[in-house]
Motif scaffolding. Structure first.
Motif, PDB file in Angstrom:
ATOM      1  N   ILE A  37     -25.942  97.599  42.012  1.00 52.51           N
ATOM      2  CA  ILE A  37     -24.795  98.391  42.455  1.00 52.51           C
ATOM      3  C   ILE A  37     -23.617  97.478  42.823  1.00 52.51           C
ATOM      4  N   VAL A  38     -23.918  96.414  43.582  1.00 57.25           N
ATOM      5  CA  VAL A  38     -22.866  95.473  43.971  1.00 57.25           C
ATOM      6  C   VAL A  38     -22.257  94.815  42.741  1.00 57.25           C
ATOM      7  N   MET A  39     -23.113  94.431  41.794  1.00 55.12           N
ATOM      8  CA  MET A  39     -22.643  93.795  40.577  1.00 55.12           C
ATOM      9  C   MET A  39     -21.744  94.731  39.771  1.00 55.12           C
ATOM     10  N   PHE A  40     -22.098  96.026  39.744  1.00 55.60           N
ATOM     11  CA  PHE A  40     -21.309  97.005  38.997  1.00 55.60           C
ATOM     12  C   PHE A  40     -19.911  97.151  39.594  1.00 55.60           C
ATOM     13  N   PHE A  41     -19.850  97.294  40.927  1.00 46.88           N
ATOM     14  CA  PHE A  41     -18.546  97.492  41.564  1.00 46.88           C
ATOM     15  C   PHE A  41     -17.679  96.236  41.461  1.00 46.88           C
ATOM     16  N   LEU A  42     -18.287  95.052  41.566  1.00 45.30           N
ATOM     17  CA  LEU A  42     -17.509  93.824  41.408  1.00 45.30           C
ATOM     18  C   LEU A  42     -17.009  93.671  39.979  1.00 45.30           C
ATOM     19  N   PHE A  43     -17.812  94.104  39.027  1.00 48.47           N
ATOM     20  CA  PHE A  43     -17.376  94.042  37.633  1.00 48.47           C
ATOM     21  C   PHE A  43     -16.197  94.984  37.395  1.00 48.47           C
ATOM     22  N   ILE A  44     -16.264  96.207  37.951  1.00 56.34           N
ATOM     23  CA  ILE A  44     -15.163  97.169  37.809  1.00 56.34           C
ATOM     24  C   ILE A  44     -13.889  96.604  38.438  1.00 56.34           C
ATOM     25  N   SER A  45     -14.023  95.991  39.624  1.00 57.34           N
ATOM     26  CA  SER A  45     -12.858  95.422  40.300  1.00 57.34           C
ATOM     27  C   SER A  45     -12.243  94.299  39.471  1.00 57.34           C
ATOM     28  N   TYR A  50      -8.151  92.434  35.533  1.00 59.77           N
ATOM     29  CA  TYR A  50      -7.842  91.900  34.204  1.00 59.77           C
ATOM     30  C   TYR A  50      -6.817  92.776  33.487  1.00 59.77           C
ATOM     31  N   LEU A  51      -6.929  94.114  33.671  1.00 60.27           N
ATOM     32  CA  LEU A  51      -6.006  95.024  32.997  1.00 60.27           C
ATOM     33  C   LEU A  51      -4.595  94.954  33.588  1.00 60.27           C
ATOM     34  N   HIS A  52      -4.490  94.692  34.888  1.00 60.59           N
ATOM     35  CA  HIS A  52      -3.185  94.627  35.529  1.00 60.59           C
ATOM     36  C   HIS A  52      -2.608  93.222  35.412  1.00 60.59           C
ATOM     37  N   SER A  53      -1.278  93.154  35.579  1.00 61.47           N
ATOM     38  CA  SER A  53      -0.593  91.868  35.486  1.00 61.47           C
ATOM     39  C   SER A  53      -0.602  91.157  36.836  1.00 61.47           C
ATOM     40  N   VAL A  54      -0.443  89.856  36.785  1.00 64.78           N
ATOM     41  CA  VAL A  54      -0.300  89.050  37.988  1.00 64.78           C
ATOM     42  C   VAL A  54       1.062  88.373  37.935  1.00 64.78           C
ATOM     43  N   THR A  55       1.575  88.007  39.111  1.00 63.09           N
ATOM     44  CA  THR A  55       2.901  87.394  39.190  1.00 63.09           C
ATOM     45  C   THR A  55       2.773  85.918  39.528  1.00 63.09           C
ATOM     46  N   GLU A  56       3.364  85.103  38.702  1.00 63.78           N
ATOM     47  CA  GLU A  56       3.377  83.661  38.934  1.00 63.78           C
ATOM     48  C   GLU A  56       4.731  83.257  39.511  1.00 63.78           C
ATOM     49  N   THR A  57       4.708  82.469  40.569  1.00 65.13           N
ATOM     50  CA  THR A  57       5.929  82.063  41.269  1.00 65.13           C
ATOM     51  C   THR A  57       6.193  80.575  41.049  1.00 65.13           C
ATOM     52  N   SER A 331      21.598  78.869  48.021  1.00 66.11           N
ATOM     53  CA  SER A 331      20.600  77.800  47.961  1.00 66.11           C
ATOM     54  C   SER A 331      20.644  77.122  46.592  1.00 66.11           C
ATOM     55  N   PRO A 332      20.409  75.797  46.534  1.00 72.27           N
ATOM     56  CA  PRO A 332      20.372  75.107  45.232  1.00 72.27           C
ATOM     57  C   PRO A 332      19.044  75.307  44.494  1.00 72.27           C
ATOM     58  N   ILE A 333      18.089  75.954  45.160  1.00 73.02           N
ATOM     59  CA  ILE A 333      16.774  76.190  44.563  1.00 73.02           C
ATOM     60  C   ILE A 333      16.673  77.640  44.092  1.00 73.02           C
ATOM     61  N   LYS A 334      16.210  77.818  42.876  1.00 75.12           N
ATOM     62  CA  LYS A 334      16.016  79.152  42.305  1.00 75.12           C
ATOM     63  C   LYS A 334      14.524  79.494  42.283  1.00 75.12           C
ATOM     64  N   VAL A 335      14.211  80.739  42.608  1.00 75.84           N
ATOM     65  CA  VAL A 335      12.832  81.234  42.572  1.00 75.84           C
ATOM     66  C   VAL A 335      12.652  82.065  41.305  1.00 75.84           C
ATOM     67  N   THR A 336      11.576  81.808  40.577  1.00 75.43           N
ATOM     68  CA  THR A 336      11.284  82.597  39.375  1.00 75.43           C
ATOM     69  C   THR A 336       9.943  83.301  39.550  1.00 75.43           C
ATOM     70  N   PHE A 337       9.938  84.600  39.312  1.00 76.30           N
ATOM     71  CA  PHE A 337       8.719  85.400  39.308  1.00 76.30           C
ATOM     72  C   PHE A 337       8.461  85.844  37.868  1.00 76.30           C
ATOM     73  N   THR A 338       7.259  85.586  37.379  1.00 80.83           N
ATOM     74  CA  THR A 338       6.917  85.943  36.002  1.00 80.83           C
ATOM     75  C   THR A 338       5.636  86.760  35.987  1.00 80.83           C
ATOM     76  N   GLU A 339       5.711  87.979  35.475  1.00 80.72           N
ATOM     77  CA  GLU A 339       4.522  88.815  35.318  1.00 80.72           C
ATOM     78  C   GLU A 339       3.773  88.404  34.048  1.00 80.72           C
ATOM     79  N   GLU A 340       2.443  88.287  34.140  1.00 83.25           N
ATOM     80  CA  GLU A 340       1.643  87.953  32.969  1.00 83.25           C
ATOM     81  C   GLU A 340       0.222  88.475  33.148  1.00 83.25           C
ATOM     82  N   HIS A 341      -0.470  88.669  32.036  1.00 83.64           N
ATOM     83  CA  HIS A 341      -1.850  89.147  32.065  1.00 83.64           C
ATOM     84  C   HIS A 341      -2.801  87.982  32.299  1.00 83.64           C
ATOM     85  N   VAL A 342      -3.952  88.285  32.918  1.00 87.51           N
ATOM     86  CA  VAL A 342      -5.015  87.294  33.069  1.00 87.51           C
ATOM     87  C   VAL A 342      -5.664  87.076  31.703  1.00 87.51           C
TER      88      VAL A 342
END
Length: 386
Positions: A37-45, A50-57, A331-342
């Motif tokens: 059961i634990v393995m199933f729920f962790l796999f679903i999570s 994996y289906l959703h994107s992550v943001t790289e800074t 500020s002289p520093i720029k922040v970049t956020f990039t969405e990408e898939h795992v």
């Protein structure tokens, strides 16, 4: 023959599984079920991650040049009438935008915050017939109107046909208009009457500014502004008031477009003035930001941090100007956020780690329980037959 078979049995190169590993117990079944059961729920999570994107800074040096900065604002002044409120912007390059009116909307509000009227900036009323001409007589039927500037004319053909034009002429001369009722244009347009009618009202100002992408400031203050001896001055004599309540609420303040996750620290900030008059200052550090979504669409925007300071009129310098000031620097520093898939490989590695980890932990727990039960059982049998 028996000796030969006995020697062949000794040549078995594949050791058999210990009985402990295939012995079926109730505790083993419970642990197996719980682990599955634990393995199933962790796999679903993990699969949803994996289906959703992550943001790289990332942080990079801002090398952009010649860009403009858009400032979106929505500010409410509950005790400052729209007729006396003006907006100015200036930067360190020397560019100034005095008494900004384009892209600005003002809403008159009553003491309860209800909207009375919304209009483009500017005051005035319909002109009456036969206004006073520059030569001193009234406008005749076939005569072109050319109002007097009351000594502030810049040339022989300079005409001031409205109260605002007279005030502008005075400001260019560096003069203050102390009594508008002495000016024909202001009197017939109801300049002071309009101010008296709005006594006790507030004002909601919203819109945007397009300024150079360099350090500067913009401010909301009573009176119309002008330059005199390189000093920024507001004409407050026309309003015939001793103090101004600059209590305000910032409904929204943003530098650039909205992007997911942005947090504007001044949104919803409210400040109430306790003293008769003062100057409220916000010192803002603007950080250029680029947000690139999963489809590759880039949003050029900004984030910012802020500190605040209030200057009481009683303890400040003589050139005190009541109002709300926003000083910003970049500020002289720029922040970049990039969405990408795992990546799929990353997903597969995590799944293997989940399966292996749960299998190992459940095996340790099952072995501990199984051997514990056997020890207890043996001790019980020894005590039984002794």
């Amino acid at each position: 023959m028996n000796t030969i078979f006995s020697k062949l049995r000794n040549l078995d190169a594949y050791p058999k599984i210990n009985e402990d590993f295939y012995s079926r117990t109730l505790s083993g079944g419970v642990i197996t079920l719980a682990s599955s059961i634990v393995m199933f729920f962790l796999f679903i999570s993990e699969f949803r991650f994996y289906l959703h994107s992550v943001t790289e800074t990332k942080l990079v040096v801002d090398t952009s040049r010649g860009e403009t900065l858009r400032i979106n604002f929505d500010v409410t002044f509950p005790a400052l009438a729209c007729s006396i409120l003006s907006l100015d912007a200036m930067d360190i390059s020397g560019e100034q935008h005095l008494d900004v009116r384009h892209d600005i909307i003002k809403k008159r509000i009553d003491a309860n915050g209800n909207v009375i009227e919304a209009r483009q900036d500017g005051i005035g009323a319909p002109k009456i017939e036969k206004p006073l001409q520059r030569h001193g007589g009234r406008l005749e039927h076939n005569e072109t109107y050319c109002g007097s500037c009351y000594g502030a004319e810049t040339s022989d053909d300079h005409c001031c046909n409205s109260c605002e034009e007279v005030r502008d002429a005075y400001r260019r001369k560096g003069w203050g208009l102390s009594n508008p009722d002495m000016i024909d244009q202001c009197k017939r347009e109801g300049f002071l009457q309009r101010i008296k009618d709005e006594e006790g009202e507030g004002c909601n100002v919203y819109g945007f500014l397009e300024v150079n992408k360099v350090a500067g400031n913009f401010h909301f203050a009573p009176g119309k502004s002008f330059q005199q001896s390189n000093v920024h001055i507001h004409d407050l004599l026309s309003f015939q008031k001793d103090s101004y309540n600059i209590s305000h609420k910032i409904n929204r303040l943003a530098f650039g477009e909205y992007f997911p996750g942005v947090l504007n620290p001044l949104d919803g900030v409210h400040w109430t003035q306790k003293t008769p008059s003062g100057m409220y200052q916000y010192f803002i550090k603007v950080v250029p930001t680029v947000y690139t979504d999963i489809n590759g669409h880039a949003i050029q925007s900004n984030q910012f941090s802020v500190t605040e300071h209030y200057r009481d009129a009683e303890f400040t310098y003589p050139q005190f100007l009541p109002g709300v000031f926003f000083f910003y620097d970049l500020s002289p520093i720029k922040v970049t956020f990039t969405e990408e898939h795992v990546s799929f490989l990353h997903f597969l590695t995590n799944v293997c780690a989940i399966v292996g980890g749960i299998f190992t932990v459940s095996g340790i727990v099952d072995s501990f329980i199984y051997h514990g039960q056997r020890v207890i059982k043996k001790k019980s049998e020894i005590g039984k037959f002794s």
